[in-house]
Design an enzyme around this catalytic site. Structure first.
Site, short mmCIF file in Angstrom:
data_model
loop_
_atom_site.label_atom_id
_atom_site.label_comp_id
_atom_site.label_asym_id
_atom_site.label_seq_id
_atom_site.Cartn_x
_atom_site.Cartn_y
_atom_site.Cartn_z
N SER A 252 -18.53 25.71 -14.73
CA SER A 252 -17.66 24.55 -14.70
C SER A 252 -17.39 24.16 -13.26
CB SER A 252 -16.34 24.85 -15.40
OG SER A 252 -15.59 25.74 -14.60
N LYS A 253 -16.66 23.08 -13.11
CA LYS A 253 -16.37 22.54 -11.77
C LYS A 253 -15.80 23.58 -10.82
CE LYS A 253 -15.77 17.64 -12.53
NZ LYS A 253 -14.92 17.04 -13.54
N ARG A 254 -15.05 24.53 -11.39
CA ARG A 254 -14.43 25.47 -10.45
C ARG A 254 -15.46 26.41 -9.81
NH1 ARG A 254 -13.43 30.29 -12.57
NH2 ARG A 254 -14.07 30.30 -14.74
N GLY A 256 -17.90 25.21 -8.25
CA GLY A 256 -18.48 24.42 -7.16
C GLY A 256 -19.32 23.29 -7.71
#
Ligand code: GLU
Length: 507
Positions: A252-254, A256
């Site tokens: 996911s976005k977390r 990167g």
């Protein structure tokens, strides 16, 4: 095997994520391997979240990624329209057929009623499932309520029995119809639900294989129930495993960068990303080999070699591949790709107007490229070319000792006047001067070259001076905005900032 027709069916709700890019790539490789047809279908029935600009972005991302399709909203085809929002009449037609056959019914339950049922099931520790309250209402009564304008959704009557398929990745998968409620086909606002539109479209578009993410495994039994209700033969299914981050949580976005746009902004080459993504859950029969051209991937791709275990996204490996592909890239393309990064860093303004820029940039890239994972690291790697501030160098912790150390000062006090006298410096002349300074000061090796490097580049390490010196000299002549400083200019500024005893340049 019948003619292979596969589709990538994204919802245009945002940037294309690597997970979806992998789905698109596997469909494309499968189609091309079998000389089949690859269809792009836009699933934009979620009117609130779908936007035209997302569709344009999606198409741009897919093309950047190196994919092409034989049928789609932008290229047409015999089975269009390829946007679900343009297929409403088709969905309405099959709804009538399902109602007439007694396989679907109108549901008048309010959202509040449904939510209360859901909560009650959850509280009792049960999987929520529609109660079937509207299932037994006589058809005439339901038709009358609809005619009166009462809001109604349309639900499929799930028949008892098992819903099973032989998944081309997971093997046999089976769901009992007991766990599947009568799901919605058409919402009360007339919009089709995903599970409904997808079946109608896959059938009418003659899709032979549905290759998609395994987040859709639980939708497949619903879709199979609908194929059965319509009397249609379902396609084959292949569900691709989840992609995980290095911590083994769903990517996911977390973690990167995860969208194609992110990777593009980072300066990852599409061919590197494509090669890397192809290996997320697929492996070549050639073990220990990781670099593949698209033609090789097409030739080797098969669903048999797709793994059902989750794939882990490893940035280090992607960057390793990107370094490999950067080194393979023809200079002219590298220059073209690099310019935007240098412009964004403020190092180049209006590069189109600078004569002689390209051969010079070729030298710059040649000096720094081997240390780059991605082109986004270019500004940092070339900072010592474009940015020179003697006051900063004299102040900075890492470089200050050179301005303060007696031995270094002696080296520079001998070195700088000789370069300033010369004006133009070549590497050859630099070597000769260094020799002379060595004789005069008795300093050699690191003691000799370290102060010189710091004074010339402002950094304690970096590319070989053999490469940098001609870059500084030629850069200064290009009249770039902002300017690149020549060796003599740099040294004069340094001498001033460090208060070296250097005689001013003779007039
Ligand atoms: N629109 C769906 C998605 O983006 C498509 C799923 C499918 O391939 O059936 O997940």
């Amino acid at each position: 095997m019948r003619m292979v027709r596969v589709r990538f069916a994204p919802s245009p709700t945002g940037y294309l994520h690597v997970g979806n890019a992998r789905t698109a790539l596997f469909n494309w490789l499968f189609a091309r391997h079998h000389q089949g047809v690859f269809v792009l279908r836009i699933e934009d029935t979620d009117v609130e979240r779908s936007e035209a600009r997302h569709e344009a972005q999606l198409i741009e991302d897919l093309r950047w990624f190196g994919l092409d399709w034989d049928e789609g909203p932008d290229v047409g085809g015999a089975f269009g329209p390829y946007r679900q929002s343009e297929r409403q009449a088709i969905y309405a037609r099959y709804a009538v057929q399902l109602i007439d056959a007694g396989r679907a019914y109108y549901c008048f339950c309010s959202p509040e009623q449904l939510e209360a049922e859901r909560q009650a099931a959850l509280a009792a520790g049960q999987q929520p499932k529609y109660s079937g309250r509207c299932r037994t209402r006589p058809r005439e009564e339901a038709a009358r309520k609809v005619a009166e304008g009462q809001p109604a959704s349309l639900r499929l009557k799930i028949a008892p029995g098992d819903l099973a398929w032989n998944d081309l990745v997971h093997g046999w998968v089976s769901f009992s119809s007991d766990v599947i409620g009568d799901f919605i086909l058409l919402r009360s606002d007339g919009h089709p639900a995903y599970n409904y539109a997808v079946v109608i479209d896959d059938h009418l578009m003659q899709i032979s294989h549905v290759i998609r993410g395994d987040d859709h495994i639980s939708n497949t039994p619903r879709q199979l129930a609908l194929y059965a209700a319509l009397g249609w033969q379902p396609p084959q299914f292949a569900h691709l495993s989840t992609i995980l981050g290095p911590d083994r949580a769903r990517l996911s976005k977390r973690h990167g960068a995860t969208s194609l746009q992110n990777f593009r902004d980072l300066g990852v080459l599409p061919e590197a990303l494509r090669n890397y993504v192809a290996l997320l859950g697929w492996s070549s029969p050639e073990e220990n080999r990781e670099i593949f051209t698209s033609a090789e991937l097409i030739q080797q791709f098969s669903l048999e070699r797709v793994s059902k275990s989750p794939a882990v996204f490893d940035n280090a490996k992607l960057y390793w591949m990107n370094r490999y592909y950067l080194k393979q890239t023809p200079t002219s393309r590298l220059i073209e790709l690099s310019i935007p990064f240098l412009v964004r860093a403020g190092y180049l303004a209006e590069p189109a107007k600078v004569q002689g820029l390209e051969p010079w940039l070729e030298r710059v890239l040649n000096a720094v490229l081997k240390n780059l994972d991605t082109l986004s690291q270019l500004p940092e790697a070339t900072r010592l070319i474009f940015h020179y501030d003697a006051a900063e160098i004299v102040r900075h912790e890492a470089t200050r000792p050179v301005a303060e150390d007696k031995g270094s000062r002696a080296v520079l006090e001998a070195f700088i006047p000789k370069v300033m006298e010369l004006g133009d410096l070549t590497y050859q002349r630099f070597r000769e001067i260094a020799k002379q300074v060595e004789r005069e000061t008795g300093k050699k090796g690191h003691d000799l070259f370290h102060p010189i490097r710091v004074a010339l580049t402002g950094a304690v390490s970096g590319p070989e001076l053999e490469k940098l010196i001609p870059i500084f000299e030629a850069g200064a002549k290009l009249h770039l905005v902002p300017r690149v400083k020549s060796c003599a200019e740099r040294l004069r500024e340094f001498a001033e900032a460090a208060h070296l005893a250097v005689a001013p340049r003779p007039a």
